[in-house]
Write a protein that holds these residues in place. Structure first.
Motif, mmCIF file in Angstrom:
data_model
loop_
_atom_site.group_PDB
_atom_site.id
_atom_site.type_symbol
_atom_site.label_atom_id
_atom_site.label_comp_id
_atom_site.label_asym_id
_atom_site.label_seq_id
_atom_site.Cartn_x
_atom_site.Cartn_y
_atom_site.Cartn_z
ATOM 1 N N VAL A 42 -22.572 -5.397 31.995
ATOM 2 C CA VAL A 42 -22.107 -6.045 30.766
ATOM 3 C C VAL A 42 -20.749 -6.701 31.013
ATOM 4 N N HIS A 43 -19.889 -5.976 31.727
ATOM 5 C CA HIS A 43 -18.562 -6.511 32.068
ATOM 6 C C HIS A 43 -18.683 -7.824 32.854
ATOM 7 N N LEU A 44 -19.626 -7.855 33.808
ATOM 8 C CA LEU A 44 -19.783 -9.064 34.628
ATOM 9 C C LEU A 44 -20.422 -10.196 33.825
ATOM 10 N N ARG A 45 -21.307 -9.847 32.880
ATOM 11 C CA ARG A 45 -21.895 -10.886 32.032
ATOM 12 C C ARG A 45 -20.818 -11.613 31.240
ATOM 13 N N GLN A 46 -19.800 -10.834 30.839
ATOM 14 C CA GLN A 46 -18.721 -11.455 30.080
ATOM 15 C C GLN A 46 -17.925 -12.431 30.944
ATOM 16 N N GLN A 47 -17.896 -12.165 32.248
ATOM 17 C CA GLN A 47 -17.131 -13.047 33.133
ATOM 18 C C GLN A 47 -17.938 -14.245 33.603
ATOM 19 N N ALA A 48 -19.272 -14.134 33.547
ATOM 20 C CA ALA A 48 -20.108 -15.204 34.076
ATOM 21 C C ALA A 48 -19.938 -16.450 33.218
ATOM 22 N N PRO A 49 -20.010 -17.626 33.850
ATOM 23 C CA PRO A 49 -19.922 -18.857 33.061
ATOM 24 C C PRO A 49 -21.157 -18.984 32.158
ATOM 25 N N HIS A 50 -20.946 -19.380 30.905
ATOM 26 C CA HIS A 50 -22.063 -19.536 29.978
ATOM 27 C C HIS A 50 -22.277 -21.020 29.691
ATOM 28 N N PRO A 51 -23.534 -21.485 29.533
ATOM 29 C CA PRO A 51 -23.789 -22.896 29.265
ATOM 30 C C PRO A 51 -23.189 -23.294 27.903
ATOM 31 N N PRO A 52 -22.771 -24.583 27.737
ATOM 32 C CA PRO A 52 -22.118 -25.025 26.500
ATOM 33 C C PRO A 52 -22.981 -24.767 25.263
ATOM 34 N N ALA A 53 -24.308 -24.971 25.375
ATOM 35 C CA ALA A 53 -25.177 -24.781 24.211
ATOM 36 C C ALA A 53 -25.124 -23.326 23.748
ATOM 37 N N GLU A 54 -25.101 -22.400 24.724
ATOM 38 C CA GLU A 54 -25.062 -20.982 24.367
ATOM 39 C C GLU A 54 -23.723 -20.636 23.723
ATOM 40 N N ARG A 55 -22.653 -21.203 24.283
ATOM 41 C CA ARG A 55 -21.330 -20.910 23.726
ATOM 42 C C ARG A 55 -21.236 -21.409 22.294
ATOM 43 N N ALA A 56 -21.793 -22.631 22.026
ATOM 44 C CA ALA A 56 -21.748 -23.201 20.680
ATOM 45 C C ALA A 56 -22.561 -22.334 19.721
ATOM 46 N N ALA A 57 -23.752 -21.927 20.158
ATOM 47 C CA ALA A 57 -24.610 -21.108 19.305
ATOM 48 C C ALA A 57 -23.932 -19.785 18.973
ATOM 49 N N MET A 58 -23.265 -19.185 19.973
ATOM 50 C CA MET A 58 -22.607 -17.903 19.738
ATOM 51 C C MET A 58 -21.432 -18.060 18.782
ATOM 52 N N ARG A 59 -20.716 -19.204 18.876
ATOM 53 C CA ARG A 59 -19.597 -19.435 17.948
ATOM 54 C C ARG A 59 -20.099 -19.507 16.514
ATOM 55 N N VAL A 60 -21.216 -20.244 16.290
ATOM 56 C CA VAL A 60 -21.786 -20.366 14.953
ATOM 57 C C VAL A 60 -22.244 -18.991 14.464
ATOM 58 N N LEU A 61 -22.943 -18.280 15.346
ATOM 59 C CA LEU A 61 -23.475 -16.974 14.965
ATOM 60 C C LEU A 61 -22.338 -16.030 14.580
ATOM 61 N N SER A 62 -21.281 -16.085 15.341
ATOM 62 C CA SER A 62 -20.152 -15.203 15.071
ATOM 63 C C SER A 62 -19.529 -15.528 13.714
ATOM 64 N N TRP A 63 -19.459 -16.844 13.380
ATOM 65 C CA TRP A 63 -18.921 -17.258 12.078
ATOM 66 C C TRP A 63 -19.832 -16.735 10.953
ATOM 67 N N VAL A 64 -21.142 -16.857 11.137
ATOM 68 C CA VAL A 64 -22.100 -16.413 10.111
ATOM 69 C C VAL A 64 -22.015 -14.897 9.931
ATOM 70 N N MET A 65 -21.939 -14.185 11.037
ATOM 71 C CA MET A 65 -22.025 -12.726 10.951
ATOM 72 C C MET A 65 -20.727 -12.086 10.485
ATOM 73 N N ARG A 66 -19.647 -12.860 10.495
ATOM 74 C CA ARG A 66 -18.383 -12.285 10.042
ATOM 75 C C ARG A 66 -18.364 -12.020 8.535
ATOM 76 N N SER A 67 -19.241 -12.692 7.761
ATOM 77 C CA SER A 67 -19.241 -12.519 6.300
ATOM 78 C C SER A 67 -20.614 -12.026 5.835
ATOM 79 N N PRO A 68 -20.665 -10.917 5.107
ATOM 80 C CA PRO A 68 -21.953 -10.403 4.631
ATOM 81 C C PRO A 68 -22.699 -11.435 3.781
ATOM 82 N N ARG A 69 -21.941 -12.228 2.993
ATOM 83 C CA ARG A 69 -22.603 -13.221 2.130
ATOM 84 C C ARG A 69 -23.270 -14.288 2.988
ATOM 85 N N ARG A 70 -22.498 -14.793 3.955
ATOM 86 C CA ARG A 70 -23.071 -15.840 4.815
ATOM 87 C C ARG A 70 -24.273 -15.298 5.585
ATOM 88 N N TRP A 71 -24.197 -14.052 6.021
ATOM 89 C CA TRP A 71 -25.273 -13.442 6.808
ATOM 90 C C TRP A 71 -26.549 -13.315 5.966
#
Lengths: 481, 205
Positions: free
Chosen positions: A394-423
């Motif tokens: 898991v530690h190494l996965r965090q260090q591995a380079p991630h493709p831009p599409a995955e990074r963008a998707a994770m940013r959106v997901l993180s924004w959605v999941m931060r609020s129970p209403r949005r989720w």
């Protein structure tokens, strides 16, 4: 005055030429290979479990093993200096190699100095790692592997697929075929009985052992306080190589040290039971420099970094250097059992390879390997030195380079999941949006899953199905009860 | 000294010191594992373990003449006890001057003693001490007959290590030569002696 020197990554056969999923594809489709691996790993798992169960203090041995190795890592520079002094005092010559190429140059030069144009080899992961056979061949020196499995792999022009049993991917019929094709002195009526195959290997190598002048080995352990090297083996090919030639060159990774001779009492209990599933392997050889009149009189040790300093530099990943190459983690890994060793691209396959190879090369060069795991944790349970492989993955996965599409998707997901209403709103939206599609897929295929998504999400569905949202959530269902 | 090449040794040690810049805390090694065996009958355990790994066990020095009567050409270390060879009528080859590997390969068996034996794992340890000779002697002949005195038997591996000199060349033997390289099943008989026979003698007698 010494200035700080940065730890350096390694070279040699430790990089995946292809991403793991691509490399695994042909292996997963090869039914013969999967049958061979299934049979062999099942056999060894049962043997290991039986001999581990009969040891009442197994967990205490594991705790001691893990602690000794952590202590070695903490004191590695001073222990290496101590080993060098002890081994030198006993008559050995100690050499140091920054990387694979330097280690190979040293072995080639020592072999040439001994006036030999061939060497016999004891199975060794370190020499596979540094691609020594290729370097020797380039210098006009023939390298003969003498371990049965290494011999099979060498005769088959193949590469090892397992740490302990490099030819685990072959069954007995395939081994017989390789012997008949490539071993000139194989009996014409050679059967595929393992005893007959072992006999053929004995006859094939006998004269070579008796006349060899230079042997190359690795070492399972290097003892700092005495300068002793230890090789653990089964067939006697190790004893032949370590005893009969005049010159012995041992290639040893710097992490192989143990502080004291007494520490062997822990590791010689942990290793055979974890590795071959035996109470004790048939033969263990220990030698300390030169013994006049007994064995090689020209003894060399090549201490190799080749990326180990880079592994040591990461406090989370550092325990990967505790590995004693038993291969218990390979034998229990569901991914290894299906993909086989070649898919990992490195001489270190399986769970330990998935954490060791990326650290030896730098994660960017082996970015797919930390994902070659389901994180089920079976590897951690069997590891004799308690390397927390899932945590390091898991530690190494965090260090591995991630493709831009995955990074963008994770940013959106993180924004959605931060609020129970949005989720909650997102879930509702997904359900409504996917409702008709889910019902359609369920009618067509019996499952509410999608096989293929459009690019870039297609990367995710290449080896998985995408489950569609259920018609109602658990909270909704509970509310109605 | 500007421009002087740094040796590989110094560079590797410097790299490792840099890698440990986080100064990991000292480690206490817990040694809660067994270091002494409390099994009542070590010899029974030893015999069980030896036979499990396909060594043949004989009891008493009286078994030796019968065993040796099948051996045409026998290798022995220079200091083999004379009573082990009592009545031996075959061709005796003492390792003095040292026998060449090819000469050893022509012999039928080797007879030696040992240093320590671990009952728990059925492991015979040779340390080139009395009645053992050098390493090649017990390696090349296809049959190894090893005399074990009961006072040489310990229960567990940690007990054996305390009796050994690390500076001696050590050979640990657990059964005849074997391999697990074909489908991970153990088969006996590869490069080392294919037959291992143990003669157990009671040192109290």
């Amino acid at each position: 005055m010494s200035r700080p020197v940065a730890p350096a990554t390694g070279s040699g056969r430790i990089r995946t030429p292809l991403p793991f999923p691509t490399a695994a594809k042909p292996a997963v489709a090869d039914t013969q290979l999967r049958a061979n691996l299934h049979r062999a790993t099942r056999t060894i798992r049962a043997k290991r479990a039986r001999v581990v169960d009969e040891v009442p203090d197994w967990e205490a041995l594991r705790d001691a093993g893990a602690a000794i190795k952590a202590d070695v890592q903490r004191r590695l520079p001073e222990l290496l200096e101590q080993f060098e002094a002890s081994a030198t005092a006993a008559g050995a010559t100690v050499h140091w190699a920054r990387d694979a190429a330097e280690a190979c140059r040293i072995v080639v030069a020592l072999t040439q100095a001994a006036g030999a144009d061939e060497v016999v080899k004891v199975k060794s992961m370190a020499t596979q790692e540094i691609e020594l056979n290729e370097a020797l061949e380039a210098a006009g020196i023939a390298a003969y592997e003498t371990d049965l499995a290494e011999l099979i792999v060498q005769l088959g022009d193949d590469t090892p697929s397992h740490i302990l049993v490099p030819a685990i991917h072959y069954n007995r019929a395939q081994i017989r075929e390789i012997f008949q094709r490539r071993m000139a002195d194989a009996p014409a009526d050679l059967s595929d009985e393992p005893a007959a195959l072992a006999e053929a290997a004995r006859a094939h190598l006998r004269r070579r052992f008796l006349s060899a002048r230079v042997a190359v080995s690795g070492a399972n352990f290097a003892v700092a306080d005495t300068g002793t090297l230890v090789v653990v083996e089964s067939e006697g090919n190790g004893r032949m190589c370590l005893t009969l030639p005049e010159t012995l060159i041992s290639v040893v990774g710097v992490e192989k040290l143990l502080p004291t001779f007494t520490d062997l009492e822990v590791f010689l209990q942990l290793l055979p039971r974890s590795s071959t599933g035996e109470r004790m392997n048939p033969y263990t050889s220990m030698w300390t420099g030169v013994t006049p009149g007994d064995g090689p009189q020209d003894v060399h040790v090549v201490l190799v970094d080749n990326g180990r300093s880079a592994v040591l530099a990461d406090p989370v990943g550092r325990p990967a250097l505790s590995c004693i190459r038993c291969s218990a983690c390979l034998n229990v890994c569901p991914v290894y059992e299906r993909a086989g060793g070649h898919a990992y691209g490195s001489v270190y396959p399986g769970p330990i390879g998935a954490i060791l190879s990326p650290q030896l090369t730098g994660v960017a060069d082996n970015a797919s390997l930390p994902y070659a795991s389901t994180l089920c944790g079976a590897c951690y349970d069997v590891c004799p030195v308690k390397i927390n492989i899932p945590e390091i993955l898991v530690h190494l996965r965090q260090q591995a380079p991630h493709p831009p599409a995955e990074r963008a998707a994770m940013r959106v997901l993180s924004w959605v999941m931060r609020s129970p209403r949005r989720w909650a709103a997102a879930l509702r939206l997904a359900r409504v949006g996917a409702g008709p599609l889910g019902a359609y897929r369920e009618r067509r295929t019996g499952a509410r899953t999608l096989r293929r998504l459009p690019w870039p999400a297609s990367a995710w569905t290449r080896s998985r199905d995408l489950p569609l949202p259920a018609p109602q959530t658990f909270r909704e269902w509970w509310g109605k009860q | 000294m500007v421009g002087e090449a740094v040796s590989a040794r110094d560079e590797i040690l410097a790299r490792l010191r840099t890698a440990l810049a986080d100064s990991p805390p000292p480690v206490q090694v817990p040694r809660g594992y067994r270091r002494v065996d409390d099994r009542p009958d070590l010899i029974a355990t030893l015999v069980d373990r030896l036979e499990d790994y396909k060594a043949v066990v004989h009891h008493g020095i009286d078994a030796l003449p019968r065993l040796l009567s099948e051996v045409g050409r026998l290798a022995v270390p220079t200091d083999v006890p004379a009573d082990w060879l009592a009545g031996y009528a075959g061709e005796l080859h003492r390792d003095s001057p040292p026998l060449s590997p090819a000469a050893l390969d022509d012999l039928d068996a080797v007879l030696t003693g040992c240093a320590v034996v671990v009952a728990d794992t059925g492991t015979i340890i040779l340390d080139a001490g009395p009645a053992q000779g050098r390493r090649a002697l017990t390696l090349v002949p296809d049959r190894h007959i090893c005399v074990v005195r009961t006072d040489q038997v310990v229960g567990l591996l940690p007990e054996a290590l305390t009796r050994l000199d690390p500076r001696a060349p050590l050979t640990w033997i657990s059964g005849p030569s074997a391999t697990s390289d074909i489908e991970l099943n153990r088969v006996e008989g590869v490069h080392g002696p294919r037959r291992l026979e143990v003669v157990l003698i009671d040192s109290g007698a």
